[in-house]
Design a protein around this motif. Structure first.
Motif, PDB file in Angstrom:
ATOM      1  N   ASN A 132     -15.187 -22.247 -67.663  1.00  0.00           N
ATOM      2  CA  ASN A 132     -15.340 -20.719 -68.686  1.00  0.00           C
ATOM      3  C   ASN A 132     -15.766 -21.218 -70.179  1.00  0.00           C
ATOM      4  O   ASN A 132     -15.846 -19.910 -70.928  1.00  0.00           O
ATOM      5  N   VAL A 133     -15.330 -22.512 -70.648  1.00  0.00           N
ATOM      6  CA  VAL A 133     -14.882 -23.197 -71.751  1.00  0.00           C
ATOM      7  C   VAL A 133     -16.705 -23.187 -72.215  1.00  0.00           C
ATOM      8  O   VAL A 133     -17.574 -23.101 -73.476  1.00  0.00           O
ATOM      9  N   LEU A 134     -17.723 -24.084 -71.052  1.00  0.00           N
ATOM     10  CA  LEU A 134     -19.243 -24.091 -71.308  1.00  0.00           C
ATOM     11  C   LEU A 134     -19.942 -23.513 -71.466  1.00  0.00           C
ATOM     12  O   LEU A 134     -21.114 -23.824 -71.847  1.00  0.00           O
ATOM     13  N   SER A 135     -20.055 -22.755 -70.120  1.00  0.00           N
ATOM     14  CA  SER A 135     -20.819 -21.864 -70.111  1.00  0.00           C
ATOM     15  C   SER A 135     -21.451 -21.085 -71.131  1.00  0.00           C
ATOM     16  O   SER A 135     -22.793 -20.750 -71.877  1.00  0.00           O
ATOM     17  N   PRO A 136     -20.503 -20.292 -71.914  1.00  0.00           N
ATOM     18  CA  PRO A 136     -20.552 -19.427 -73.236  1.00  0.00           C
ATOM     19  C   PRO A 136     -21.259 -20.016 -74.159  1.00  0.00           C
ATOM     20  O   PRO A 136     -22.137 -19.537 -74.943  1.00  0.00           O
ATOM     21  N   ALA A 137     -20.600 -21.421 -74.450  1.00  0.00           N
ATOM     22  CA  ALA A 137     -20.924 -22.479 -75.749  1.00  0.00           C
ATOM     23  C   ALA A 137     -22.509 -22.951 -75.497  1.00  0.00           C
ATOM     24  O   ALA A 137     -23.649 -22.857 -76.379  1.00  0.00           O
ATOM     25  N   LEU A 138     -22.656 -23.374 -74.284  1.00  0.00           N
ATOM     26  CA  LEU A 138     -24.075 -23.220 -74.007  1.00  0.00           C
ATOM     27  C   LEU A 138     -25.854 -22.678 -73.345  1.00  0.00           C
ATOM     28  O   LEU A 138     -26.739 -22.697 -74.178  1.00  0.00           O
ATOM     29  N   VAL A 139     -24.936 -21.253 -74.168  1.00  0.00           N
ATOM     30  CA  VAL A 139     -25.982 -20.263 -73.631  1.00  0.00           C
ATOM     31  C   VAL A 139     -25.250 -18.896 -74.515  1.00  0.00           C
ATOM     32  O   VAL A 139     -24.452 -17.716 -74.004  1.00  0.00           O
ATOM     33  N   PRO A 140     -25.561 -18.905 -75.627  1.00  0.00           N
ATOM     34  CA  PRO A 140     -25.897 -18.010 -76.456  1.00  0.00           C
ATOM     35  C   PRO A 140     -27.260 -16.972 -76.156  1.00  0.00           C
ATOM     36  O   PRO A 140     -26.387 -15.752 -76.616  1.00  0.00           O
ATOM     37  N   GLU A 141     -27.454 -17.102 -75.829  1.00  0.00           N
ATOM     38  CA  GLU A 141     -29.182 -16.492 -75.506  1.00  0.00           C
ATOM     39  C   GLU A 141     -29.463 -16.934 -74.047  1.00  0.00           C
ATOM     40  O   GLU A 141     -29.306 -18.089 -73.386  1.00  0.00           O
ATOM     41  N   GLY A 142     -29.876 -15.855 -73.596  1.00  0.00           N
ATOM     42  CA  GLY A 142     -31.201 -16.553 -71.781  1.00  0.00           C
ATOM     43  C   GLY A 142     -31.579 -17.823 -71.871  1.00  0.00           C
ATOM     44  O   GLY A 142     -31.897 -18.259 -71.188  1.00  0.00           O
ATOM     45  N   ASN A 143     -32.189 -17.820 -72.856  1.00  0.00           N
ATOM     46  CA  ASN A 143     -33.571 -19.479 -72.526  1.00  0.00           C
ATOM     47  C   ASN A 143     -32.806 -19.891 -73.087  1.00  0.00           C
ATOM     48  O   ASN A 143     -33.649 -21.484 -72.582  1.00  0.00           O
ATOM     49  N   HIS A 144     -31.782 -20.359 -72.701  1.00  0.00           N
ATOM     50  CA  HIS A 144     -30.555 -21.855 -72.668  1.00  0.00           C
ATOM     51  C   HIS A 144     -30.258 -21.498 -71.673  1.00  0.00           C
ATOM     52  O   HIS A 144     -28.701 -22.675 -71.715  1.00  0.00           O
TER      53      HIS A 144
END
Length: 304
Positions: free
Chosen positions: A140-152
């Protein structure tokens, strides 16, 4: 690691759907498949733990988890030119990880019974079981932090594969025995458990067990629903992925804290029934409050 892979895409469902050009429903299936597979394979996992042993179960789980995380990465390798087929690599990878989940989720009880004395088993089981919601917390914490944009998305899949590979190596190399050389208690020495099919038939005829299974199944279902769909519920109301992930993380942290304190409490008081009833009542109350607050009618009343 298993629970991290389960909820990899849930906190960033909208960006995952846009990156792979799929619907949100198809993204949700990447989480739902865990539940579908765990129902039949849960019985197999129970048999493996009872018949083959804890060591083999953990190592098998680690290998399935690692292979699933690696297969998921095939979906974002550009030189493969998978096109519309890339989703199915994600799905197959999730299926392999889903096979690993029951093996590792059911292990804490067996671990506590084999490696700890009677007075420490509840605490040991609680601490070991905390690793599962910890995976949910990290996702829940890491996914939004790693993917600010879809290309991440490729970066996210690579980051999640690393702990799966490390866990597989540690399990394969580090676990040597399925039970301690010296049993910690008399009950660990002399097992009174029934054969698998006999025990299963006895449980299905045990009414208190059936009631507990239904109640705990409802609790797990509620937890799963919130974990997998919280981003879609909150983002529809204008909140960001980061805010939805933070709420999911708080949901898990409070559960971890409550489980730890409750484990210590029942270890000393042995008030299992009273504690269970209170927890179910609080869960029902919290669900009602969430349903009321998130309803469209409540939003209209608040604005007025």
């Amino acid at each position: 690691s298993t629970l991290q892979l389960w909820l990899t895409f849930a906190p960033v469902a909208d960006k995952t759907a846009a990156y792979f050009h799929i619907s949100l429903e198809m993204v949700n299936w990447l989480s739902i498949v865990y539940l579908l597979i765990s129902i039949p394979f849960g019985l197999v996992a129970t048999w493996v733990l009872d018949s083959v042993g804890l060591r083999c179960a953990v190592i098998l789980s680690a290998w399935l988890n690692m292979m699933g995380s690696i297969i998921r990465m095939f979906s974002v390798l550009r030189f493969l030119s998978l096109g519309s087929q890339s989703y199915w690599y994600l799905f197959i990878g999730q299926c392999l990880c889903a096979l690993a989940q029951p093996l590792i989720v059911f292990s804490p009880t067996k671990l506590a019974a084999l490696w700890f004395p009677d007075h420490q088993r509840t605490t040991a089981n609680t601490i070991a079981s905390m690793s599962n919601p910890m995976g949910v917390l990290i996702a829940n914490v890491l996914s939004p932090a790693l993917v600010p944009e879809g290309n991440h998305i490729p970066l996210m899949l690579g980051v999640y594969a690393v702990p799966a590979v490390i866990a597989c190596a540690l399990a394969t190399v580090g676990i040597h025995e399925k039970a301690p050389p010296t049993p910690p208690s008399a009950s660990a020495t002399n097992s009174t458990s029934q054969p698998f099919l006999t025990g299963l038939k006895m449980l299905l005829r045990n009414k208190p067990y059936i009631i507990l299974a239904v109640c705990f199944g409802g609790g797990i279902g509620m937890f799963t629903c919130f974990s997998a769909l919280l981003e879609q519920i909150l983002c529809e109301k204008g909140y960001s992925n980061e805010f939805a992930g933070l709420n999911g993380a708080l949901f898990t942290v409070c559960g971890l804290l409550g489980a730890f304190l409750l484990g210590l409490y029942v270890d000393h008081t042995r008030k299992f029934i009273e504690s269970t009833k209170i927890c179910f009542c609080l869960s029902a109350l919290a669900s009602i409050v969430f349903a009321v607050v998130s309803s469209p009618l409540y939003s209209i009343i608040s604005v007025d």
